[in-house]
Design an enzyme around this catalytic site. Sequence first.
Site, short mmCIF file in Angstrom:
data_model
loop_
_atom_site.label_atom_id
_atom_site.label_comp_id
_atom_site.label_asym_id
_atom_site.label_seq_id
_atom_site.Cartn_x
_atom_site.Cartn_y
_atom_site.Cartn_z
N HIS A 67 0.68 -1.20 -0.57
CA HIS A 67 0.36 -0.11 -0.08
C HIS A 67 0.89 1.32 0.31
CE1 HIS A 67 -3.44 2.37 1.50
NE2 HIS A 67 -2.43 2.88 2.19
N GLU A 68 1.46 0.82 1.15
CA GLU A 68 2.84 2.14 0.20
C GLU A 68 3.85 2.83 0.49
OE1 GLU A 68 2.08 4.48 3.49
OE2 GLU A 68 0.70 3.49 4.37
N HIS A 71 1.63 4.40 -2.86
CA HIS A 71 1.64 5.87 -3.03
C HIS A 71 3.19 6.56 -3.24
CE1 HIS A 71 -1.54 6.86 -0.36
NE2 HIS A 71 -1.03 5.75 0.53
#
Length: 156
Positions: A67-68, A71
């Site tokens: 998920h990170e 980003h």
Amino acid sequence: MSDEKLYELVCHVSNEIFGKDFLHKAFFNKRLRTTGGRYMLRSHHIEINPLVFEKYGMDELVGVIKHELCHYHLHIEGKGYQHRDADFRKLLQTTNSPRFCSTLMEREARKTTKRYTYKCAKCSLLYNRKIRLNTKKYRCGKCYGDLFLVSLENLK
């Protein structure tokens, strides 16, 4: 798990799933409380909550890392990296990354609230309040009589 092992894992996940190198730092941050991790826009570092690994294990940790990294890679490429952006949602789907992490903190039990009951000395009207009232300052709204405390209850 140490910060060095976490960094190696982040680099491995970045290469395997995204096909791109991770060129910045990744480390654990014990001060994170409600979130699994965060991507820092200015420094491009990734911080991970150590509770993710301690409570849920390696699979959840890899999910937060993915998920990170979504980003991270979108921000580096100048695309929409925020949760509301279509680019971000599409990359989450293609990499099979979670949108949210599992709950890390149990919600605290509601604090007990006190309930104050006041009574007018003249007309016997009852007033229920959550906040304590200064009986020297306030009077009955109906007949302007003096108020006095009748009871104090602890409610959950």
